[in-house]
Design a protein around this motif. Structure first.
Motif, mmCIF file in Angstrom:
data_model
loop_
_atom_site.group_PDB
_atom_site.id
_atom_site.type_symbol
_atom_site.label_atom_id
_atom_site.label_comp_id
_atom_site.label_asym_id
_atom_site.label_seq_id
_atom_site.Cartn_x
_atom_site.Cartn_y
_atom_site.Cartn_z
ATOM 1 N N SER A 1 0.847 -1.207 0.000
ATOM 2 C CA SER A 1 0.000 0.000 0.000
ATOM 3 C C SER A 1 0.879 1.251 0.000
ATOM 4 C CB SER A 1 -0.922 0.009 1.220
ATOM 5 O OG SER A 1 -0.150 -0.071 2.410
ATOM 6 N N VAL B 1 2.419 1.751 -3.489
ATOM 7 C CA VAL B 1 1.427 2.249 -4.453
ATOM 8 C C VAL B 1 1.173 3.738 -4.219
ATOM 9 C CG1 VAL B 1 -0.998 2.091 -5.158
ATOM 10 C CG2 VAL B 1 0.348 0.006 -4.846
ATOM 11 N N TRP C 1 0.988 -0.391 -8.712
ATOM 12 C CA TRP C 1 -0.381 -0.911 -8.638
ATOM 13 C C TRP C 1 -0.556 -2.068 -9.623
ATOM 14 C CZ3 TRP C 1 -4.519 -1.141 -12.134
ATOM 15 C CH2 TRP C 1 -5.770 -1.446 -11.563
ATOM 16 N N ALA D 1 1.216 -5.111 -8.355
ATOM 17 C CA ALA D 1 0.445 -5.719 -7.263
ATOM 18 C C ALA D 1 -0.754 -6.497 -7.804
ATOM 19 C CB ALA D 1 -0.020 -4.643 -6.287
ATOM 20 N N LYS D 2 -1.405 -5.936 -8.813
ATOM 21 C CA LYS D 2 -2.558 -6.631 -9.407
ATOM 22 C C LYS D 2 -2.115 -7.924 -10.104
ATOM 23 C CE LYS D 2 -5.500 -4.171 -7.722
ATOM 24 N NZ LYS D 2 -6.038 -4.785 -6.523
ATOM 25 N N ASP E 1 -1.808 -6.328 4.726
ATOM 26 C CA ASP E 1 -1.591 -5.348 3.660
ATOM 27 C C ASP E 1 -1.563 -6.031 2.290
ATOM 28 O OD1 ASP E 1 -0.747 -2.412 3.173
ATOM 29 O OD2 ASP E 1 0.789 -3.525 2.079
ATOM 30 N N THR F 1 -5.014 -7.223 1.263
ATOM 31 C CA THR F 1 -5.867 -6.098 0.876
ATOM 32 C C THR F 1 -5.525 -5.584 -0.523
ATOM 33 O OG1 THR F 1 -6.013 -5.448 3.186
ATOM 34 C CG2 THR F 1 -6.656 -3.788 1.580
ATOM 35 N N VAL F 2 -4.226 -5.397 -0.783
ATOM 36 C CA VAL F 2 -3.811 -4.781 -2.051
ATOM 37 C C VAL F 2 -3.907 -5.751 -3.234
ATOM 38 C CG1 VAL F 2 -1.914 -3.603 -3.267
ATOM 39 C CG2 VAL F 2 -2.326 -3.121 -0.848
ATOM 40 N N THR F 3 -3.574 -7.033 -3.019
ATOM 41 C CA THR F 3 -3.551 -7.976 -4.149
ATOM 42 C C THR F 3 -4.866 -8.738 -4.309
ATOM 43 O OG1 THR F 3 -2.747 -9.821 -2.807
ATOM 44 C CG2 THR F 3 -1.078 -8.421 -3.864
#
Length: 374
Positions: free
Chosen positions: A124, A127, A136, A139-140, A162, A165-167
């Motif tokens: 996070s 990003v 970003w 991470a995706k 974290d 949440t992000v991935t």
């Protein structure tokens, strides 16, 4: 992926990382590779780009190979070739873009290897603070390919939340293994003599910070907090490290009028001799997935003040082993350092807490994970 049990004769493990330059994740790989070598595994460290100075810290049995790629994400073909040639029983990849390469390469190579991907830093934060779009997208992409791995590892529970949440990866699929930071060598190095006169023992107390001089470490807040502290008492600040922010930090020190009380000692091969003798250790970062320097300071029995920025809260067990203050809060940092300098310290307790971060503990956890998944 189906996996046969690892053979009982020599097991092969490969660690994949961008380089062996100076950095937290690189230090972890260096320590782990040496530990696996010492426990009878055949160990390769593969770097996607250049080798770097930490290569010299590896034990003699570790083989280092470079894929010589211009960019990590373009190293997939070379790594596929490597996997087909060496066929390691286990592969431990480190850091998001490298992990993505590993997951794709294992699929393409169609080799029977147990893959663990390891996250070391707050996605996070990257990003938000760095090249947001690129981070970003990485991470995706990680979110898509991480389920292909046999294990997803983070270096703290905080970081696991974290990453999930992000991935979008399921939190329950993530294992926490703390960094292998405390080694016997640290204690040997701690006893080396220090020539810096501030550590002679009869002057004002010394506050120490160690780390790369970059934006994420938020040293301006520490410098402003330190200037406030000087209004209340005599003390000194030693900044150990180097990096892109050094010049602007030196300018800020001059602007704040504290140049007499602040010393930049540059990057040190051995910061432990300073930690061993400092009166307080301060970490002022915006975000840390773990924080190797905090684990090292604990091992040295040095009193700690840290921002509550991720991994540090876990290392300090929510403030049991050091003071936690909000990120960017100059006032709270000033007060916490001041209090820490006036208190007696339970150095033995701090050192015991550091046992959770030994190389032996991390080796056991990784070996168990890799063998259990095979």
């Amino acid at each position: 992926m189906s996996h046969s049990k690892m053979s009982t004769n020599t097991r092969r493990v490969t660690f994949l990382i961008e380089s062996l330059g100076i950095g937290g994740a690189e230090r972890v790989v260096s320590n782990l590779a040496t530990a696996f070598d010492g426990n009878g595994w055949a160990v390769d460290v593969v770097v996607t780009q250049e080798r770097g100075p930490l290569e010299r810290d590896l034990s003699d049995g570790v083989v280092v190979r470079s894929l010589d790629a211009n960019r990590t994400l373009t190293s997939v073909p070379q790594f596929v070739e490597y996997l087909r040639d060496r066929r390691p029983d286990a592969l431990v990849a480190n850091m998001t873009h490298v992990n993505v390469v590993a997951a794709i390469a294992v699929r393409l190579a169609r080799v029977d290897t147990t893959l663990a991907v390891v996250e070391h830093s707050m996605l996070s934060d990257r990003v938000e603070r760095m090249d947001g779009r690129k981070e970003w997208l990485t991470a995706k992409l990680a979110g898509r390919v991480y389920p292909w791995a046999d294990a997803i590892v983070t270096v703290s529970d905080n970081l696991a939340e974290d990453v999930a949440t992000v991935t979008g990866v399921d939190r329950d699929s993530i294992t926490t293994i703390y960094n292998p930071i405390v080694t016997d060598e640290l204690f040997e190095q701690a006893d080396e003599s220090v020539t810096h006169e501030w550590f002679a023992g009869d002057g004002p107390p010394v506050v120490l910070t160690v780390g790369r001089l970059e934006v994420r470490k938020d040293l301006p807040t520490l410098l402003r907090a330190f200037r406030r502290l000087l209004e209340r008492r005599a003390c000194r600040l030693v900044i150990c490290g180097d990096g892109p922010e050094r010049e602007s930090l030196e300018t800020l020190v001059a602007e704040l009028g504290i140049a007499e009380q602040v010393k930049f000692v540059g990057w040190a091969d051995n910061p432990y001799k300073y930690m061993h003798r400092a009166d307080a250790f301060v970490l002022s970062s915006f975000a840390e997935g773990f924080s190797n320097v905090l684990a090292e300071a604990l091992a040295m029995g040095c009193p700690i003040v840290s921002t509550d920025c991720g991994g540090p809260a876990e290392i300090l067990e929510e403030g049991t082993w050091g003071r936690l203050v909000p990120v960017g809060d100059e006032d709270a940092l000033t007060t916490a350092i001041g209090k820490t300098l006036t208190e007696s310290v339970d150095s033995d307790g701090l050192r015991q807490r550091a046992d959770a971060f030994t190389t032996a503990a991390a080796y056991r956890n990784y070996a168990e994970l890799l063998e259990g998944k095979s």
